[in-house]
Write a protein that holds these residues in place. Structure first.
Motif, PDB file in Angstrom:
ATOM      1  N   PHE A   1      14.714  13.034  30.222  1.00 23.80           N
ATOM      2  CA  PHE A   1      14.122  13.438  31.488  1.00 23.80           C
ATOM      3  C   PHE A   1      14.032  14.959  31.623  1.00 23.80           C
ATOM      4  O   PHE A   1      13.228  15.465  32.409  1.00 23.80           O
ATOM      5  CB  PHE A   1      14.921  12.860  32.647  1.00 23.80           C
ATOM      6  CG  PHE A   1      15.018  11.357  32.609  1.00 23.80           C
ATOM      7  CD1 PHE A   1      13.894  10.564  32.829  1.00 23.80           C
ATOM      8  CD2 PHE A   1      16.220  10.730  32.340  1.00 23.80           C
ATOM      9  CE1 PHE A   1      13.980   9.180  32.794  1.00 23.80           C
ATOM     10  CE2 PHE A   1      16.318   9.351  32.294  1.00 23.80           C
ATOM     11  CZ  PHE A   1      15.190   8.578  32.519  1.00 23.80           C
ATOM     12  N   SER A   2      14.855  15.668  30.874  1.00 19.73           N
ATOM     13  CA  SER A   2      14.851  17.125  30.867  1.00 19.73           C
ATOM     14  C   SER A   2      15.486  17.563  29.554  1.00 19.73           C
ATOM     15  O   SER A   2      15.986  16.719  28.795  1.00 19.73           O
ATOM     16  CB  SER A   2      15.650  17.667  32.061  1.00 19.73           C
ATOM     17  OG  SER A   2      17.036  17.504  31.851  1.00 19.73           O
ATOM     18  N   PRO A   3      15.511  18.852  29.249  1.00 12.39           N
ATOM     19  CA  PRO A   3      16.153  19.308  28.010  1.00 12.39           C
ATOM     20  C   PRO A   3      17.642  18.984  27.923  1.00 12.39           C
ATOM     21  O   PRO A   3      18.214  19.021  26.837  1.00 12.39           O
ATOM     22  CB  PRO A   3      15.921  20.828  28.042  1.00 12.39           C
ATOM     23  CG  PRO A   3      14.694  21.015  28.859  1.00 12.39           C
ATOM     24  CD  PRO A   3      14.773  19.964  29.923  1.00 12.39           C
TER      25      PRO A   3
ATOM     26  N   ASP B   1       3.554  17.077  27.813  1.00  9.06           N
ATOM     27  CA  ASP B   1       2.211  17.395  28.314  1.00  9.06           C
ATOM     28  C   ASP B   1       1.490  16.186  28.897  1.00  9.06           C
ATOM     29  O   ASP B   1       0.344  16.304  29.336  1.00  9.06           O
ATOM     30  CB  ASP B   1       1.357  17.994  27.185  1.00  9.06           C
ATOM     31  CG  ASP B   1       1.941  19.286  26.646  1.00  9.06           C
ATOM     32  OD1 ASP B   1       2.586  19.997  27.447  1.00  9.06           O
ATOM     33  OD2 ASP B   1       1.766  19.568  25.451  1.00  9.06           O
ATOM     34  N   LYS B   2       2.160  15.026  28.902  1.00  7.21           N
ATOM     35  CA  LYS B   2       1.503  13.795  29.331  1.00  7.21           C
ATOM     36  C   LYS B   2       2.136  13.167  30.564  1.00  7.21           C
ATOM     37  O   LYS B   2       1.451  12.540  31.372  1.00  7.21           O
ATOM     38  CB  LYS B   2       1.494  12.787  28.176  1.00  7.21           C
ATOM     39  CG  LYS B   2       0.798  13.296  26.917  1.00  7.21           C
ATOM     40  CD  LYS B   2       0.950  12.302  25.781  1.00  7.21           C
ATOM     41  CE  LYS B   2       0.242  12.788  24.524  1.00  7.21           C
ATOM     42  NZ  LYS B   2       0.893  14.017  23.988  1.00  7.21           N
ATOM     43  N   VAL B   3       3.454  13.286  30.704  1.00  2.07           N
ATOM     44  CA  VAL B   3       4.178  12.678  31.823  1.00  2.07           C
ATOM     45  C   VAL B   3       5.025  13.760  32.487  1.00  2.07           C
ATOM     46  O   VAL B   3       5.827  14.425  31.816  1.00  2.07           O
ATOM     47  CB  VAL B   3       5.073  11.513  31.350  1.00  2.07           C
ATOM     48  CG1 VAL B   3       5.789  10.876  32.539  1.00  2.07           C
ATOM     49  CG2 VAL B   3       4.258  10.481  30.586  1.00  2.07           C
ATOM     50  N   SER B   4       4.875  13.917  33.791  1.00  2.00           N
ATOM     51  CA  SER B   4       5.546  15.023  34.475  1.00  2.00           C
ATOM     52  C   SER B   4       7.061  14.859  34.531  1.00  2.00           C
ATOM     53  O   SER B   4       7.806  15.850  34.523  1.00  2.00           O
ATOM     54  CB  SER B   4       4.992  15.160  35.899  1.00  2.00           C
ATOM     55  OG  SER B   4       5.218  13.961  36.639  1.00  2.00           O
ATOM     56  N   TRP B   5       7.561  13.617  34.595  1.00  2.00           N
ATOM     57  CA  TRP B   5       8.993  13.389  34.785  1.00  2.00           C
ATOM     58  C   TRP B   5       9.736  12.980  33.514  1.00  2.00           C
ATOM     59  O   TRP B   5      10.944  12.734  33.543  1.00  2.00           O
ATOM     60  CB  TRP B   5       9.214  12.317  35.845  1.00  2.00           C
ATOM     61  CG  TRP B   5       8.454  11.040  35.578  1.00  2.00           C
ATOM     62  CD1 TRP B   5       7.184  10.756  35.962  1.00  2.00           C
ATOM     63  CD2 TRP B   5       8.931   9.902  34.850  1.00  2.00           C
ATOM     64  NE1 TRP B   5       6.821   9.495  35.533  1.00  2.00           N
ATOM     65  CE2 TRP B   5       7.881   8.949  34.843  1.00  2.00           C
ATOM     66  CE3 TRP B   5      10.125   9.589  34.212  1.00  2.00           C
ATOM     67  CZ2 TRP B   5       7.997   7.712  34.208  1.00  2.00           C
ATOM     68  CZ3 TRP B   5      10.250   8.362  33.582  1.00  2.00           C
ATOM     69  CH2 TRP B   5       9.193   7.439  33.597  1.00  2.00           C
ATOM     70  N   LEU B   6       9.017  12.938  32.384  1.00  4.39           N
ATOM     71  CA  LEU B   6       9.637  12.476  31.148  1.00  4.39           C
ATOM     72  C   LEU B   6       9.243  13.393  29.993  1.00  4.39           C
ATOM     73  O   LEU B   6       8.056  13.556  29.698  1.00  4.39           O
ATOM     74  CB  LEU B   6       9.201  11.033  30.866  1.00  4.39           C
ATOM     75  CG  LEU B   6       9.864  10.299  29.705  1.00  4.39           C
ATOM     76  CD1 LEU B   6      11.368  10.156  29.957  1.00  4.39           C
ATOM     77  CD2 LEU B   6       9.237   8.908  29.522  1.00  4.39           C
TER      78      LEU B   6
END
Length: 259
Positions: free
Chosen positions: A220-222, A182-187
């Motif tokens: 960076f993603s699930p 919820d804080k960083v779009s890419w992490l």
């Protein structure tokens, strides 16, 4: 500690639909340090001969969480280095006399496979799914295969040792994870994991072993993550007059697939 870990594993609830696994592949930029001896004064890999260059070594890891809070971790590394130069000092190695200024060639190879289990038993801080901190006891086994060669070039006298040890290791690890979805779009998250293990070497005349690992994971993603950190592996093993009291240390980095 063994009985406590096994009891907790057997009592933990099974994750029927939520088993987690991760595969990591990367490089360990390791340096060899320490000494080796065979019937004479120890020979330093850093001062008597120079086998202290940084080498990129393959590092492969697989981790499975078959039961809630229980982690099974397997790892493999393959290190090799070689060099030549002028000997600094005077000593006997495997019946060969090395004097100051003698030309030498040498190589050292180390392969290792390990498996250990840990239990996230103590969680002193847990703020929902955002921030978690846990401590875990660790029990494991690791095999080492070590090959060393040292030759006095003028006489072509070469001493070769091929030996292996299996270690039983105990210790603990610490894991800190910060959810950033919820804080960083890419992490998605950042985690810090450190581990300390110590134990005894079995086989030949035995010895001791210890290791330290500390590193960061960036999710960076699930399913995709990157990682880097520092790794130290030391062992002091004996096989008759042959004593390998040395280890590897350096930074490591790589990628991770979670599924």
């Amino acid at each position: 500690m063994i009985s406590l870990l096994l009891t907790a594993i057997l009592a933990a609830p099974v994750q029927a639909d939520d088993t987690h696994a991760a595969f990591r592949g990367g490089a360990w930029l390791a340096r060899l340090g320490g000494t080796v001896a065979d019937g004479g004064a120890p020979i330093s890999f850093e001062t008597n001969i120079d086998l202290h260059d940084k080498e990129a070594s393959a590092l492969l890891e697989f981790e499975l969480e078959p039961i809630e809070d229980v982690h099974i971790h397997c790892s493999f590394f393959d290190f090799g280095t070689s060099g030549r130069g002028s000997f600094n000092g005077n000593t006997t190695y495997g019946g060969v006399q090395f004097n100051n200024g003698d030309a030498w060639t040498a190589s050292t190879d180390m392969q290792s496979v390990g498996i250990h289990a840990s239990l996230d038993w103590i969680a002193p801080y847990e703020a929902g799914n955002d921030i978690t901190l846990s401590f875990a006891p660790v029990l494991g086994f690791r095999w080492f295969g070590i090959h060393t060669e040292l030759e006095r070039s003028a006489s072509s006298d070469r001493v070769i040792h091929q030996t292996s040890f299996t270690s039983v290791q105990f210790g603990f690890n610490l894991a800190f994870r910060w959810n950033l979805e919820d804080k960083v779009s890419w992490l998605d998250a950042v985690s810090l994991r450190s581990e300390f293990l110590g134990g005894t070497l079995l086989g030949n005349d035995g010895g001791t072993v210890f290791s330290v690992i500390a590193g960061f994971n960036f999710e960076f993603s699930p399913s995709i993550a990157g990682y880097f950190g520092y790794r130290l592996q030391e062992l002091d093993g004996e096989n008759g007059a042959y004593v390998f009291d040395a280890g590897l240390q350096g930074l490591y980095a790589g990628g991770q697939i979670l599924f």
